[in-house]
Each structure stands twice: as C-alpha cells, then as structure tokens.
Design a protein around this motif. Structure first.
Motif, PDB file in Angstrom:
ATOM      1  N   VAL A 110      65.948 -11.944   4.468  1.00 36.35           N
ATOM      2  CA  VAL A 110      65.007 -13.068   4.428  1.00 36.35           C
ATOM      3  C   VAL A 110      64.971 -13.781   5.775  1.00 36.35           C
ATOM      4  CG1 VAL A 110      64.569 -15.339   3.424  1.00 36.35           C
ATOM      5  CG2 VAL A 110      65.126 -13.414   1.934  1.00 36.35           C
ATOM      6  N   VAL A 111      66.138 -14.009   6.377  1.00 36.20           N
ATOM      7  CA  VAL A 111      66.186 -14.679   7.679  1.00 36.20           C
ATOM      8  C   VAL A 111      65.457 -13.854   8.735  1.00 36.20           C
ATOM      9  CG1 VAL A 111      67.659 -15.625   9.491  1.00 36.20           C
ATOM     10  CG2 VAL A 111      68.381 -15.786   7.103  1.00 36.20           C
ATOM     11  N   ARG A 112      65.710 -12.557   8.755  1.00 37.65           N
ATOM     12  CA  ARG A 112      65.071 -11.698   9.758  1.00 37.65           C
ATOM     13  C   ARG A 112      63.562 -11.644   9.555  1.00 37.65           C
ATOM     14  NH1 ARG A 112      68.622  -9.356  12.949  1.00 37.65           N
ATOM     15  NH2 ARG A 112      70.805  -9.205  12.278  1.00 37.65           N
ATOM     16  N   PHE A 113      63.128 -11.677   8.305  1.00 47.55           N
ATOM     17  CA  PHE A 113      61.688 -11.718   8.038  1.00 47.55           C
ATOM     18  C   PHE A 113      61.105 -13.052   8.505  1.00 47.55           C
ATOM     19  CE2 PHE A 113      58.131 -12.910   5.312  1.00 47.55           C
ATOM     20  CZ  PHE A 113      57.283 -11.821   5.501  1.00 47.55           C
ATOM     21  N   ALA A 114      61.796 -14.147   8.185  1.00 48.40           N
ATOM     22  CA  ALA A 114      61.308 -15.476   8.566  1.00 48.40           C
ATOM     23  C   ALA A 114      61.155 -15.603  10.076  1.00 48.40           C
ATOM     24  CB  ALA A 114      62.262 -16.543   8.037  1.00 48.40           C
ATOM     25  N   ALA A 115      62.036 -14.954  10.829  1.00 45.45           N
ATOM     26  CA  ALA A 115      61.999 -15.043  12.291  1.00 45.45           C
ATOM     27  C   ALA A 115      60.701 -14.489  12.870  1.00 45.45           C
ATOM     28  CB  ALA A 115      63.196 -14.305  12.879  1.00 45.45           C
ATOM     29  N   LYS A 116      59.989 -13.649  12.112  1.00 47.57           N
ATOM     30  CA  LYS A 116      58.773 -13.011  12.602  1.00 47.57           C
ATOM     31  C   LYS A 116      57.505 -13.771  12.217  1.00 47.57           C
ATOM     32  CE  LYS A 116      61.077  -8.521  12.235  1.00 47.57           C
ATOM     33  NZ  LYS A 116      61.124  -7.221  11.528  1.00 47.57           N
ATOM     34  N   LEU A 117      57.644 -14.896  11.525  1.00 47.26           N
ATOM     35  CA  LEU A 117      56.472 -15.648  11.075  1.00 47.26           C
ATOM     36  C   LEU A 117      56.030 -16.615  12.168  1.00 47.26           C
ATOM     37  CD1 LEU A 117      57.542 -16.371   7.382  1.00 47.26           C
ATOM     38  CD2 LEU A 117      56.233 -14.443   8.294  1.00 47.26           C
ATOM     39  N   PRO A 118      54.787 -16.526  12.627  1.00 42.25           N
ATOM     40  CA  PRO A 118      54.354 -17.281  13.814  1.00 42.25           C
ATOM     41  C   PRO A 118      54.306 -18.794  13.652  1.00 42.25           C
ATOM     42  CG  PRO A 118      52.485 -16.170  12.774  1.00 42.25           C
ATOM     43  CD  PRO A 118      53.719 -15.647  12.105  1.00 42.25           C
ATOM     44  N   ALA A 119      54.067 -19.283  12.437  1.00 43.89           N
ATOM     45  CA  ALA A 119      53.922 -20.729  12.245  1.00 43.89           C
ATOM     46  C   ALA A 119      55.160 -21.381  11.627  1.00 43.89           C
ATOM     47  CB  ALA A 119      52.700 -21.013  11.356  1.00 43.89           C
ATOM     48  N   LEU A 120      56.253 -20.619  11.504  1.00 42.21           N
ATOM     49  CA  LEU A 120      57.442 -21.134  10.819  1.00 42.21           C
ATOM     50  C   LEU A 120      58.049 -22.334  11.544  1.00 42.21           C
ATOM     51  CD1 LEU A 120      59.407 -20.342   8.379  1.00 42.21           C
ATOM     52  CD2 LEU A 120      60.924 -19.544  10.195  1.00 42.21           C
ATOM     53  N   THR A 121      58.360 -23.368  10.763  1.00 40.07           N
ATOM     54  CA  THR A 121      59.065 -24.533  11.315  1.00 40.07           C
ATOM     55  C   THR A 121      60.448 -24.722  10.696  1.00 40.07           C
ATOM     56  OG1 THR A 121      58.060 -26.042   9.691  1.00 40.07           O
ATOM     57  CG2 THR A 121      56.904 -25.740  11.802  1.00 40.07           C
ATOM     58  N   ARG A 122      60.697 -24.120   9.510  1.00 39.68           N
ATOM     59  CA  ARG A 122      62.004 -24.297   8.894  1.00 39.68           C
ATOM     60  C   ARG A 122      62.272 -23.220   7.841  1.00 39.68           C
ATOM     61  NH1 ARG A 122      64.584 -29.150   8.536  1.00 39.68           N
ATOM     62  NH2 ARG A 122      63.312 -29.555  10.382  1.00 39.68           N
ATOM     63  N   LEU A 123      63.521 -22.769   7.831  1.00 38.85           N
ATOM     64  CA  LEU A 123      64.048 -21.948   6.749  1.00 38.85           C
ATOM     65  C   LEU A 123      65.021 -22.816   5.957  1.00 38.85           C
ATOM     66  CD1 LEU A 123      64.885 -19.225   5.288  1.00 38.85           C
ATOM     67  CD2 LEU A 123      66.617 -19.009   7.085  1.00 38.85           C
ATOM     68  N   VAL A 124      64.831 -22.919   4.657  1.00 39.79           N
ATOM     69  CA  VAL A 124      65.746 -23.659   3.794  1.00 39.79           C
ATOM     70  C   VAL A 124      66.480 -22.651   2.923  1.00 39.79           C
ATOM     71  CG1 VAL A 124      65.978 -25.451   2.032  1.00 39.79           C
ATOM     72  CG2 VAL A 124      64.186 -25.637   3.766  1.00 39.79           C
TER      73      VAL A 124
END
Length: 353
Positions: A110-124
């Motif tokens: 999930v973290v590695r996927f989140a790292a590829k999202l262009p508009a991401l501001t936070r992972l909870v």
C-alpha cells in the motif's frame, strides 16, 4: 463537495466502514478498495442504512500481488489526495507466514502504491496501541528476529509490531507523508453501540453474559483501553488535513476506560448477570494452561498495566472540536448491542432449522 479524494483500503471492515461513512459525511470523495464486488455491495447497503452522504466508488484490489492489481497511472487515481490503510487481519492463531502476509507485506505494498500517486498529500496507516512507536531504522528485520518476536508476542501482535516499523521506514524512504494511528480496542458506535467485531474484549463480555467467565482477569491497575468506532473514524478523517500530523504517531484511546475487572463488573451489573467474585492476576493467568483458563494465549499480552502517550492525540482532536463520548455509557451501549446481535443470530439459526 470537498477537494479531498480518499482511497480506503480495508473499507469493508469494522473500522473501515465507519471511516468511509465519516469521510462521505464530510463531503470527501471516497474510493473503496475491496477484494470482491460482493463485499462492496454489503458496504454500499450498510452506508445507505447509516445516513452516509452518498456512497463510495468501488475498486477491486488484490493484496497478494506486488502492485495490488492496480495501475497508479490510471486516471482513476489522479485526484486521490489521501490513502487510508485499515486493511489487515485481526485474528489469533494465525501462522507466522499468514500474519506476515496479511499485516506486513500488504501494508508495504500500500505504501509503495501510494508513493506513485501524483496528488497524494497523506498516507494514514492504522497500527495499534500496543505496537505503535516502532523504530523504522531497524527495518528490515532479520529472519531470526521475526521468528523470535512472532513466537514471543503471537503471530498477530508480532506482525503488527513489524508492520508499524515497515510502514514508517518505506514511507520515509519514498518521501510519502504519513500519519500512524494507534487505536485501542475499538468498541461500537457511541450512539447505538453497533459493532461487527466479536474478538478480544468483546468475547469476554459475551462470556460474562453467558456465565462462562470463571474469574475477572487482572487487578485494579490492569488497563485494556477502548475507543468508540465513530470517534476513531473522525480522528482518522481529521489527520490528512492537519499539518502537524505529518510523519507523526498518535495513540487514540480513552484514558477514562475503567480498569478491566471494574469494566467487566460494571457491564455484568448492567446486563443483570452474575459477576465472578474471584480475580486472577494477569501474571498467574499467563502461567495457567489455556484449557483451564479458556483464554487464547495470544490475548494475554493485552492484560497490562501500561499507560500510553495520549496527550498529542487528545490535543489535536480537541483543537478541532472532537471529544471522546462518555466511556461508560458507550461501553453499556456496546454490550447491549453485542448481546442483542448474538441473541438475534441464535434465534435466526433456530428458525432456519
């Protein structure tokens, strides 16, 4: 509508459904990552019966593959601003391999996927009050350490400890802003007690109701804290839009939770059932054979006198008008719901015979 777009992994679980409802109520667009279309239909039905503001968009996910079966370059993810990971397995008696797969490998993906999202501001990321605060500098764990910790703590808790460290380490290495949320035992909704979780403390409450609890575990300092499902959901929804929560860990629990024997005694009186007079110290309980105590060995580490650093979470919540509901009232409503749900299920089984 909010400019926020939340992608929620584990959306159909006990905590996930309350989180999705809270986000929708705040006008946040929600994509619910689910394993099957059937599980999403159950979520959509639940949301429609719980006054959610609209519904979520379904997304099929496969936690067993490295990319989760998803393409982060897809247009569906361009507007995702926050990722909430409440997926995982809360179960006792798992093998070490199953626990690692469900709670460590999947979280890292999930973290590695989140790292590829262009508009991401936070992972909870949802961790736990007994396992939070691990040192990411110690990742990766040696095979020997994993085997030792999983044996000492039990596969479930051991995997959650490792997961807490891994999520932080991978997020820091990839530049993913994160917030770790470490909740206590999550009981039902503060308004009506609704809960779909019957493990851990819930099983003790049901054993008490059925007269199957031979003694009260622990002493007057044994602290098994709780938090209501709706409070936790509101806190998690708050975290992504709070700058001070970036790369921080929060222990989310109600310090006013009564000591465990007092908690069970209170609920026994409320349910009008006999309460055992005998108390067994947790140290003794851990040495007795499971056949005698009826307790799963993996649950006994939760019988602790430890207290937790809750002030940062309380401060953050109160700054935004979020306050714990009265804990004893919430516990009574939860106990009522657990008992009513079990009696209804028993009645339905009899009727179908």
């Amino acid at each position: 509508m909010s400019s926020r777009h939340a992608l929620v992994f584990g959306a159909t679980g006990h905590i996930g459904q309350w989180l999705v409802r809270e986000l929708l109520r705040q006008g946040v667009a929600v994509t619910a990552a689910v394993r099957t279309e059937r599980s999403f239909r159950r979520l959509a039905d639940w949301l429609s019966r719980h006054d959610a503001n609209g519904t979520a968009t379904p997304l099929l996910v496969d936690f067993s593959v490295g990319d989760l079966g998803l393409d982060p370059a897809s247009g569906a993810f361009r507007s995702v601003t926050e990722v909430h990971n409440v997926a995982g397995a809360f179960a006792f008696g798992m093998t070490a391999a199953d626990a690692h797969s469900a709670n460590v490998a999947s979280a890292e993906r999930v973290v590695r996927f989140a790292a590829k999202l262009p508009a991401l501001t936070r992972l909870v990321h949802l961790s736990g009050y007994r396992v939070g605060g691990q040192d990411p500098a110690e990742v990766p764990w040696a095979v020997e350490r994993r085997a030792s910790e999983y044996k000492r703590l039990g596969a479930y808790e051991g995997s959650k400890v490792e997961s807490d460290a891994v999520v932080q380490a991978v997020a820091l290495s990839l530049g993913v802003p994160f917030t770790m949320v470490n909740p206590a035992t999550v009981i039902g909704d503060s308004v009506n007690g609704e809960s779909s979780q019957v493990l851990g403390l819930a099983s003790s409450v049901l054993d008490l109701f059925h007269g199957k609890l031979p003694a009260l575990p622990g002493n007057n300092r044994t602290f098994v804290p709780v938090v209501t499902a709706d409070y936790l959901a509101a806190f998690m929804a708050l975290a992504p839009v709070t700058s001070e929560a970036e790369n921080a860990s929060y222990w989310v629990l109600d310090d006013a939770t009564p000591p465990l024997p007092e908690l069970l005694r209170m609920l026994g009186k409320h349910l009008n059932v006999r309460v055992p007079w005998l108390k067994i110290p947790s140290g003794l309980l851990k040495r007795l054979p499971p056949k005698l105590t009826g307790a799963d060995p993996e649950t006994l580490s939760f019988l602790s006198e430890d207290r937790y650093p809750t002030i940062p979470a309380l401060s953050l919540a109160e700054q935004h008008g979020l306050h714990h509901p009265p804990v004893e009232t919430a516990l009574r409503r939860w106990a009522d719901y657990l008992v009513a749900a079990e009696l209804a299920a028993s009645s339905n089984r009899v009727a179908s015979m």
